[in-house]
Design an enzyme around this catalytic site. Structure first.
Site, PDB file in Angstrom:
ATOM      1  N   SER A 145       0.821  -1.203   0.000  1.00 18.20           N
ATOM      2  CA  SER A 145       0.000   0.000   0.000  1.00 18.20           C
ATOM      3  C   SER A 145       0.862   1.264   0.000  1.00 18.20           C
ATOM      4  CB  SER A 145      -0.960  -0.033   1.192  1.00 18.20           C
ATOM      5  OG  SER A 145      -1.971   0.919   1.056  1.00 18.20           O
ATOM      6  N   ASP A 275     -10.052  -5.076  -4.447  1.00 18.74           N
ATOM      7  CA  ASP A 275      -9.450  -4.107  -3.529  1.00 18.74           C
ATOM      8  C   ASP A 275     -10.307  -2.851  -3.516  1.00 18.74           C
ATOM      9  OD1 ASP A 275      -7.849  -2.156  -2.255  1.00 18.74           O
ATOM     10  OD2 ASP A 275      -6.006  -3.117  -2.932  1.00 18.74           O
ATOM     11  N   HIS A 304      -7.922  -5.458  -0.092  1.00 15.99           N
ATOM     12  CA  HIS A 304      -6.674  -4.716   0.055  1.00 15.99           C
ATOM     13  C   HIS A 304      -5.720  -5.464   0.988  1.00 15.99           C
ATOM     14  CE1 HIS A 304      -4.146  -1.218  -0.231  1.00 15.99           C
ATOM     15  NE2 HIS A 304      -4.139  -1.054   1.081  1.00 15.99           N
TER      16      HIS A 304
END
Length: 324
Positions: A145, A275, A304
């Site tokens: 991320s 996601d 995610h």
């Protein structure tokens, strides 16, 4: 979703914000920002115990697992988490002979909470100084991320001389924000909403994210893990309020397209097809299209936070890449 925080960010939009974080940059070593670089170049990076002190005086906490003679793997975390979020993968890799380093980004976890410098350039320079202090070479460097943004900016600012392989996991590059040249991004209103929710009730925002879109626990038939939710929430609340607030801008508005063009090592991109935080088309697939010879693996239906929800599959895929 209760509280004023929930009212200001609609669930699908709000989801998009979290991924950026995570995590998952810094000031010293080779600060291509000119003035800062000149000022910091002569200073030494101090290492003591499980922390280093950067040239601008920020303490960065890190874990160093596995055999010291193993090939180093550095894993950079997402927003607003810390090194603990990588426990499963780090444990798996260390048990397979790799030396695994995970660090708490400035402002997060057990690291210092500086008022300024909460941006990708500083994150990347902090990472460079950690690598310098531990004198690591032939590194497998991966980020989840926001940490994927940190990795990309590290390559952009410091090159790949010490790097053997690169990984982008549910990562925020190339660019989260919708712009004239990035029409597939998310509008600024999404990130403004996240900032408003953070100020209104940060604790509720984090709880809503962890129990909802981060792990797709808001999907029909999902079976939420209270342990995973509690761990995410605890990590988020350990981070500094100002640091996590500033990091929203860092992960959403930083343009990593030029950084990705400098990737010249084998690169693995892993992204969940469902996601809700960092949508795959504008992120994983777009990054894989920019990085030459990148290998893209997508997980159908994955959220995610796939390093937890799909950890067996992820750990196997990443280990195979590390050994290849």
């Amino acid at each position: 979703m209760s509280s004023s925080a929930s009212q200001q960010v609609n669930p699908s939009r709000r989801s998009a914000m979290v991924g950026a974080a995570a995590a998952v940059a810094a000031l010293p070593l080779a600060t291509v920002a000119g003035d800062s670089h000149a000022a910091a170049a002569g200073a030494k990076v101090h290492k003591h115990g499980s922390t280093i002190t950067t040239r601008d005086g920020v303490e960065i906490y890190y874990k160093d697992w596995g055999p010291r003679g193993g090939q180093p793997v550095i894993l950079s975390h997402g927003w607003p988490l810390n090194a603990d979020s990588w426990e499963s993968a780090a444990f798996h890799l260390a048990n397979n002979g790799f030396r695994v380093i995970t660090h708490d980004r400035r402002g997060h976890g057990r690291s210092s909470q500086p008022w300024d410098g909460n941006d990708m350039d500083h994150y990347a320079d902090d990472l460079a100084q950690l690598i310098e202090a531990l004198d690591l070479k032939n590194i497998i460097l991966a980020g989840f991320s926001t940490g994927g943004g940190e990795v990309a900016r590290y390559v952009g600012r410091h090159g790949t001389q010490r790097i053997a392989k690169l990984g982008l996991i549910s990562a925020v590059p190339p660019l989260m924000l919708k712009t004239a040249t990035n029409p597939g991004g998310l509008p600024m209103s999404v990130f403004d909403g996240i900032r408003a929710a953070s100020v209104a009730n940060r604790a509720q925002l984090y709880l809503d994210l962890a129990s909802g879109p981060f792990y797709n626990y808001n999907r029909p038939g999902a079976k939420p893990s209270q342990g995973i939710i509690a761990a995410w929430y605890a990590q988020g609340m350990q981070a500094g309020h100002k640091n996590t607030y500033d990091s929203i801008k860092a992960f959403s508005e930083t343009d990593f397209r030029d950084d990705l063009k400098k990737f010249d090592k084998p690169t693995l991109v892993i992204h969940g097809e469902d996601d809700q935080i960092v949508p795959i088309d504008a992120a994983g697939r777009a990054s894989a299209a920019i990085v030459k010879h990148a290998k893209l693996i997508t997980y159908p239906g994955a959220p995610h936070g796939l390093t937890d929800t799909h950890k067996e599959q992820f750990n196997a895929d990443f280990l195979a890449f590390a050994k290849s």
